[in-house]
Design an enzyme around this catalytic site. Sequence first.
Site, mmCIF file in Angstrom:
data_model
loop_
_atom_site.group_PDB
_atom_site.id
_atom_site.type_symbol
_atom_site.label_atom_id
_atom_site.label_comp_id
_atom_site.label_asym_id
_atom_site.label_seq_id
_atom_site.Cartn_x
_atom_site.Cartn_y
_atom_site.Cartn_z
ATOM 1 N N GLY A 32 0.806 -1.219 0.000
ATOM 2 C CA GLY A 32 0.000 0.000 0.000
ATOM 3 C C GLY A 32 0.834 1.262 0.000
ATOM 4 O O GLY A 32 2.033 1.240 -0.235
ATOM 5 N N TYR A 33 0.140 2.385 0.276
ATOM 6 C CA TYR A 33 0.720 3.729 0.173
ATOM 7 C C TYR A 33 1.379 3.880 -1.204
ATOM 8 O O TYR A 33 2.557 4.163 -1.335
ATOM 9 C CB TYR A 33 1.696 4.031 1.309
ATOM 10 C CG TYR A 33 1.577 5.476 1.733
ATOM 11 C CD1 TYR A 33 0.460 5.909 2.435
ATOM 12 C CD2 TYR A 33 2.529 6.415 1.361
ATOM 13 C CE1 TYR A 33 0.308 7.244 2.775
ATOM 14 C CE2 TYR A 33 2.385 7.751 1.695
ATOM 15 C CZ TYR A 33 1.269 8.149 2.405
ATOM 16 O OH TYR A 33 1.118 9.471 2.738
ATOM 17 N N HIS A 38 4.698 1.737 -7.879
ATOM 18 C CA HIS A 38 3.621 0.736 -7.908
ATOM 19 C C HIS A 38 2.776 0.907 -9.160
ATOM 20 O O HIS A 38 2.344 -0.066 -9.770
ATOM 21 C CB HIS A 38 2.702 0.884 -6.684
ATOM 22 C CG HIS A 38 3.385 0.695 -5.367
ATOM 23 N ND1 HIS A 38 3.642 1.734 -4.516
ATOM 24 C CD2 HIS A 38 3.852 -0.424 -4.762
ATOM 25 C CE1 HIS A 38 4.226 1.271 -3.424
ATOM 26 N NE2 HIS A 38 4.381 -0.035 -3.552
ATOM 27 N N GLY A 147 8.920 -5.001 -8.217
ATOM 28 C CA GLY A 147 9.846 -3.934 -8.618
ATOM 29 C C GLY A 147 11.293 -4.356 -8.443
ATOM 30 O O GLY A 147 11.646 -5.066 -7.501
ATOM 31 N N GLN A 148 12.116 -3.856 -9.355
ATOM 32 C CA GLN A 148 13.553 -4.115 -9.302
ATOM 33 C C GLN A 148 14.223 -3.372 -8.143
ATOM 34 O O GLN A 148 15.350 -3.668 -7.784
ATOM 35 C CB GLN A 148 14.153 -3.660 -10.646
ATOM 36 C CG GLN A 148 15.615 -3.943 -10.851
ATOM 37 C CD GLN A 148 15.909 -5.429 -10.814
ATOM 38 O OE1 GLN A 148 15.327 -6.204 -11.570
ATOM 39 N NE2 GLN A 148 16.789 -5.833 -9.920
ATOM 40 N N GLN A 153 14.620 -9.148 -3.096
ATOM 41 C CA GLN A 153 13.275 -9.738 -2.989
ATOM 42 C C GLN A 153 12.871 -10.393 -4.307
ATOM 43 O O GLN A 153 12.346 -11.518 -4.328
ATOM 44 C CB GLN A 153 12.271 -8.646 -2.621
ATOM 45 C CG GLN A 153 10.822 -9.071 -2.748
ATOM 46 C CD GLN A 153 9.862 -8.040 -2.186
ATOM 47 O OE1 GLN A 153 9.691 -7.951 -0.977
ATOM 48 N NE2 GLN A 153 9.248 -7.244 -3.043
ATOM 49 N N SER A 186 7.751 4.053 -0.463
ATOM 50 C CA SER A 186 6.792 4.540 0.534
ATOM 51 C C SER A 186 7.538 5.111 1.734
ATOM 52 O O SER A 186 7.041 5.990 2.431
ATOM 53 C CB SER A 186 5.872 3.406 0.984
ATOM 54 O OG SER A 186 5.278 2.807 -0.145
ATOM 55 N N ARG A 187 8.736 4.612 2.000
ATOM 56 C CA ARG A 187 9.508 5.074 3.165
ATOM 57 C C ARG A 187 10.094 6.466 2.960
ATOM 58 O O ARG A 187 10.553 7.085 3.925
ATOM 59 C CB ARG A 187 10.617 4.069 3.496
ATOM 60 C CG ARG A 187 10.069 2.756 4.062
ATOM 61 C CD ARG A 187 11.146 1.879 4.690
ATOM 62 N NE ARG A 187 10.571 0.804 5.477
ATOM 63 C CZ ARG A 187 10.354 -0.440 5.023
ATOM 64 N NH1 ARG A 187 10.687 -0.771 3.794
ATOM 65 N NH2 ARG A 187 9.816 -1.351 5.810
HETATM 66 O O1 PAF Z 1 7.585 -5.356 -1.849
HETATM 67 C C1 PAF Z 1 6.625 -5.318 -1.054
HETATM 68 O O2 PAF Z 1 5.898 -4.314 -0.963
HETATM 69 C C2 PAF Z 1 6.365 -6.488 -0.135
HETATM 70 O O3 PAF Z 1 7.553 -7.048 0.310
HETATM 71 C C3 PAF Z 1 5.433 -7.550 -0.753
HETATM 72 C C4 PAF Z 1 6.076 -8.203 -1.971
HETATM 73 C C5 PAF Z 1 4.121 -6.918 -1.128
HETATM 74 C C6 PAF Z 1 5.154 -8.662 0.277
HETATM 75 O O4 PAF Z 1 4.523 -8.152 1.409
#
Ligand code: PAF
Length: 280
Positions: A32-33, A38, A147-148, A153, A186-187
């Site tokens: 979110g946010y 996004h 996202g890259q 992740q 978002s941070r």
């Molecule tokens: O990248 C993110 O925002 C989070 O790590 C995700 C992939 C939505 C999992 O909570």
Amino acid sequence: MIPVVKTIDEIREYVNKWHKEGLSVGLVPTMGYLHEGHKSLIDRAVSENDRVVVSDFVNPTQFGPNEDLEAYPRDIERDAALCESAGAAVVFNPEPEEMYDNALTTVSVDKITKVLCGKTRPVHFAGVCTVVSKLFNIVKPDRAYFGQKDAQQLIVVKKMVKDLNFDIEIVGCPIVREADGLAKSSRNTYLNAEERKAALCLSRGLSAGRKLIENGERSAEAVKNVVRGEIEKEQLAKIDYVEAVNAETLDNAETAEAPLLVAVAVYIGKTRLIDNFIVE
Ligand code: PAF
């Protein structure tokens, strides 16, 4: 108005119906946010799938005890409006109790989660892998978009999908930046005016590193030194790591050769920011 659904049963009704109709489904998992980064994921998903689900869930299990779970910004109404304007079909916005009903199961990926961000965030990737697995089982998407900017992740999720045979295509999307180079996050909302300026040291350092490689530098150590040196010029910056690794295995790179991931994590005041570039 775009539906914002809170329960697993409801979101399953949508996706089961679409699957029966032979429609393809894209998933954009988010906390979110939502920002332009996004939006670029949603745009891509909308262009490649008949229906797009955006999950909007601040996942508690991926935050460590001293991290920013409580402070993490939330604004579901604004998020829903952005999802609607970008052409998503539905937003999945469950409460933690809906997602973790006395759950005892976690999904964890070994080795590549122990380096980079995993060193200082020991529970983070198990939290991510668990929630992403659950979202995959709930939404059963054909494709999922990441996202890259969260390079590790993305690599970890790809490895999990391969290891656990999820029949889902993982699509990585480029970093979206502010006009001055700061990677969207978002941070970034945590930064005051002075810190916002200081935060440019991440992208500045990485650009210097990338230029060095473009000019023929082959030593990964030399690249890291240039990135680190540039960031250290900034008084408010405290480096967590500056690393150059193989972009698939995350093993330390000796030479600055593709596939190379140069990644940084830096505290600006209390805010931990990450950024990276990849040489393919
Ligand atoms: O990248 C993110 O925002 C989070 O790590 C995700 C992939 C939505 C999992 O909570």
